[in-house]
Design a protein around this motif. Structure first.
Motif, PDB file in Angstrom:
ATOM      1  N   TYR A 136      34.458  32.487  27.333  1.00 28.55           N
ATOM      2  CA  TYR A 136      34.227  34.063  27.701  1.00 28.55           C
ATOM      3  C   TYR A 136      33.808  34.174  29.034  1.00 28.55           C
ATOM      4  N   TYR A 139      37.118  34.914  30.711  1.00 32.25           N
ATOM      5  CA  TYR A 139      37.728  36.468  30.239  1.00 32.25           C
ATOM      6  C   TYR A 139      36.760  37.206  31.481  1.00 32.25           C
ATOM      7  N   CYS A 142      37.985  36.937  35.155  1.00 30.91           N
ATOM      8  CA  CYS A 142      39.191  37.589  35.661  1.00 30.91           C
ATOM      9  C   CYS A 142      38.796  38.992  35.591  1.00 30.91           C
ATOM     10  N   GLU A 143      37.955  39.598  34.892  1.00 32.32           N
ATOM     11  CA  GLU A 143      37.610  40.948  35.321  1.00 32.32           C
ATOM     12  C   GLU A 143      36.739  41.159  36.461  1.00 32.32           C
ATOM     13  N   ARG A 149      44.123  40.376  32.458  1.00 35.77           N
ATOM     14  CA  ARG A 149      43.573  39.540  31.176  1.00 35.77           C
ATOM     15  C   ARG A 149      44.613  38.512  31.193  1.00 35.77           C
ATOM     16  N   VAL A 162      45.968  27.928  30.322  1.00 36.36           N
ATOM     17  CA  VAL A 162      45.609  29.536  30.355  1.00 36.36           C
ATOM     18  C   VAL A 162      46.988  29.977  31.145  1.00 36.36           C
ATOM     19  N   TYR A 164      49.434  33.378  32.844  1.00 37.40           N
ATOM     20  CA  TYR A 164      49.800  34.746  33.101  1.00 37.40           C
ATOM     21  C   TYR A 164      51.305  35.000  33.069  1.00 37.40           C
ATOM     22  N   ASP A 221      44.771  32.736  21.725  1.00 42.16           N
ATOM     23  CA  ASP A 221      44.912  34.242  21.978  1.00 42.16           C
ATOM     24  C   ASP A 221      46.027  34.368  22.757  1.00 42.16           C
ATOM     25  N   GLN A 491      39.363  41.066  21.741  1.00 40.43           N
ATOM     26  CA  GLN A 491      38.495  42.378  21.897  1.00 40.43           C
ATOM     27  C   GLN A 491      38.262  43.031  20.583  1.00 40.43           C
TER      28      GLN A 491
END
Length: 526
Positions: A136, A139, A142-143, A149, A162, A164, A221, A491
């Motif tokens: 968590y 995430y 990153c924000e 995301r 992970v 992108y 995810d 989310q």
């Protein structure tokens, strides 16, 4: 499930091969050149349109880590092959190459997966080589960093990967000495460096090499909104400027004993205490370890040095912490989320576990721009929030993510007034609060979003594995994966998960003099 052409933004990704199409920007042929099982009319129509297209590329795949280490694998040029073989593969190159060949075809020794042979950079990926990580925080990090995301989160045998997916790939060519490749590598380095402040990223991993291949059993995810390449480059430039400015900041002299807390009297007195027990409010073994670890972190000591010294401290305790709990607490202290040692905790530990002759002295380096806590009538709310999160980190788990009790009991546990606790919970975006019941029988459930996220992922994995087992018994093809098991937004699932826990817990109000951890093993899930 058949393969089909998809756009850069799918909107409705329903299969693993479509995830791979999305990641590689349809840079492979849809069907095999030979031996395709596609309907003849569909194959003819596709070949008529794409048959003379020489702009498609290739990816490399390998069936195991051992084979990959020996340079063994296959060159794949179609999504049809990926669909047929992906369950028997472990690694692939999500970035597309111009082509590939074999040093030895019989032994499957592949060649051509060099940076100069790259056709296009489709994704930015990085490794997290540990399971003991706060996903968590990734995430949230990153924000906070201004990054989008992540598009894909995979579980690996040792940790996670992970990715992108770039909205516009970097197309590689020799112009200006592979300038586009160097720009992509620089962007990748900056992303890894930035994210490493929140999770332990492997910075030595080859940025555009082999990664784990997506499969039904490892996708945790998926988000099908690609990262805007132009915005990522703007972020990268801004990040480098911020890093340069950081060199101008004032740095404490680490030789100053007021700052180097590991050489202080209170630190030495506490680390020599062997009788520290569990169960003492804000002064237990976990609190002692967290305090000593924060002292190491704020003094600039490397994690490896702190680990060695504190491992010896833990081993000498009459009742040592388990290795997993020890390492989790140490990583939490070094996560960068905490501002340093809290004097109120040090004073409590010294009073309870030492002879009382040593007291906390010196400035608290992490509070350069704030007055010490004891000089303020009310603490800053962000510090109080950190106190709550630190307690929840130590006293909850993915199996028991909630701490339960009345507001007065919780406030006493956290060492703050009830009114302060209410205000902190009202402001906090990191702590989940549920009120259950009314009147004298009412109680409150608290959990960190970080722990809820870990609990959700654990339940999600169990649910996917169970569903796969069920369908493997019913269907003739064991590898079939039902379309209904799309990877929903975390989310959305987070919100549903919280409401489900609240509605289904059925827990009795806690006793008047104790807190209660809610175990998810007793909860029924949809």
């Amino acid at each position: 499930m058949g393969i089909r052409e998809i756009g850069n933004k799918t909107g409705h990704v329903v299969s693993i091969v479509e995830i791979m199409q999305f990641m590689t920007h349809n840079s492979l042929f849809l069907y095999k050149k030979k031996g395709s099982t596609a309907l003849s009319d569909r194959l003819a129509a596709y070949e008529a349109r794409e048959g003379s297209n020489h702009k498609k590329g290739a990816v490399f795949v390998s069936p195991s880590k051992a084979d990959l280490t020996e340079g063994k694998g296959y060159v794949v040029t179609s999504y049809e092959t990926l669909q047929e073989k992906h369950q028997k593969l472990t690694h692939w190159t999500p970035n597309t190459y111009r082509g590939g060949a074999y040093y030895d075809f019989k032994r499957r020794l592949i060649k051509g997966h060099t940076r100069e042979n790259l056709k296009q950079i489709n994704v930015m990926g990085f490794d997290i080589d540990t399971k003991e990580v706060d996903l968590y925080a990734l995430y949230l990090g990153c924000e906070e960093l201004g990054l989008p995301r992540p598009n894909l989160l995979l579980e690996t045998p040792r940790g996670f990967q992970v990715f992108y997916v770039l909205e516009t790939p970097f197309y590689i060519h020799k112009n200006q000495d592979y300038k586009s490749l160097r720009v992509a590598e620089r962007l990748s380095d900056n992303i890894r460096k930035a994210v490493s402040k929140y999770v332990p990223v492997d910075k030595n991993c080859v940025p555009f090499g082999f990664y784990r291949i997506p499969r039904e059993d490892n996708v945790l995810d998926f988000f099908d909104e690609p990262a805007n390449t132009r915005e990522l480059l703007a972020w990268s430039k801004q990040f480098e400027e911020q890093e340069k400015r950081s060199f101008l900041r004032v740095v404490y002299d680490k030789n100053d004993s007021a700052f180097d807390q590991t050489s202080s009297d209170w630190y030495r007195a506490l680390i020599l205490s062997t009788g520290i027990q569990k169960g003492y409010q804000s002064a237990s073994r976990n609190n002692a370890l967290m305090t000593l670890a924060l002292a190491n972190y704020s003094s600039g000591r490397p994690l490896e040095e702190a680990y060695d010294e504190l491992d010896q401290f833990n081993s000498q305790l009459d009742h040592p912490l388990k290795k997993s709990e020890f390492e989790r607490t140490l990583r939490s202290a070094y996560s960068g989320k905490y501002k340093g040692v809290k004097r109120v905790y040090v004073d409590g530990l010294l009073e309870l576990w030492t002879d009382g002759r040593v007291q906390f002295q010196g400035k608290e380096g992490w509070y350069k721009f704030k007055k010490p806590r004891e000089e303020r009538v009310r603490s800053h709310y962000d510090e109080r929030e950190e106190d709550i999160l630190a307690y929840l980190t130590v006293h909850t788990s993915p199996v028991t993510p909630f701490l339960e009790g009345s507001l007065p009991m919780l406030a006493k546990t956290f060492g703050m007034a009830v009114s302060t606790l209410k205000e902190v919970l009202k402001r906090s975006t990191k702590v989940i609060k549920h009120s259950v019941g009314q009147g004298r029988g009412a109680y409150t459930q608290l959990a960190s979003r970080s722990m809820m996220f870990r609990s959700l992922l654990q339940k999600r994995q169990e649910r996917i594995k169970h569903t796969q087992l069920t369908f493997s018994e019913l269907l003739p093809k064991p590898n079939a994966f039902p379309q209904m098991l799309i990877f929903p937004s975390l989310q959305t699932e987070m919100l549903t998960y919280e409401v489900d826990i609240l509605n289904r817990s059925g827990a009795s109000p806690p006793g008047k003099r104790h807190l209660k951890l809610i175990s998810q093993s007793a909860i029924t899930y949809l």
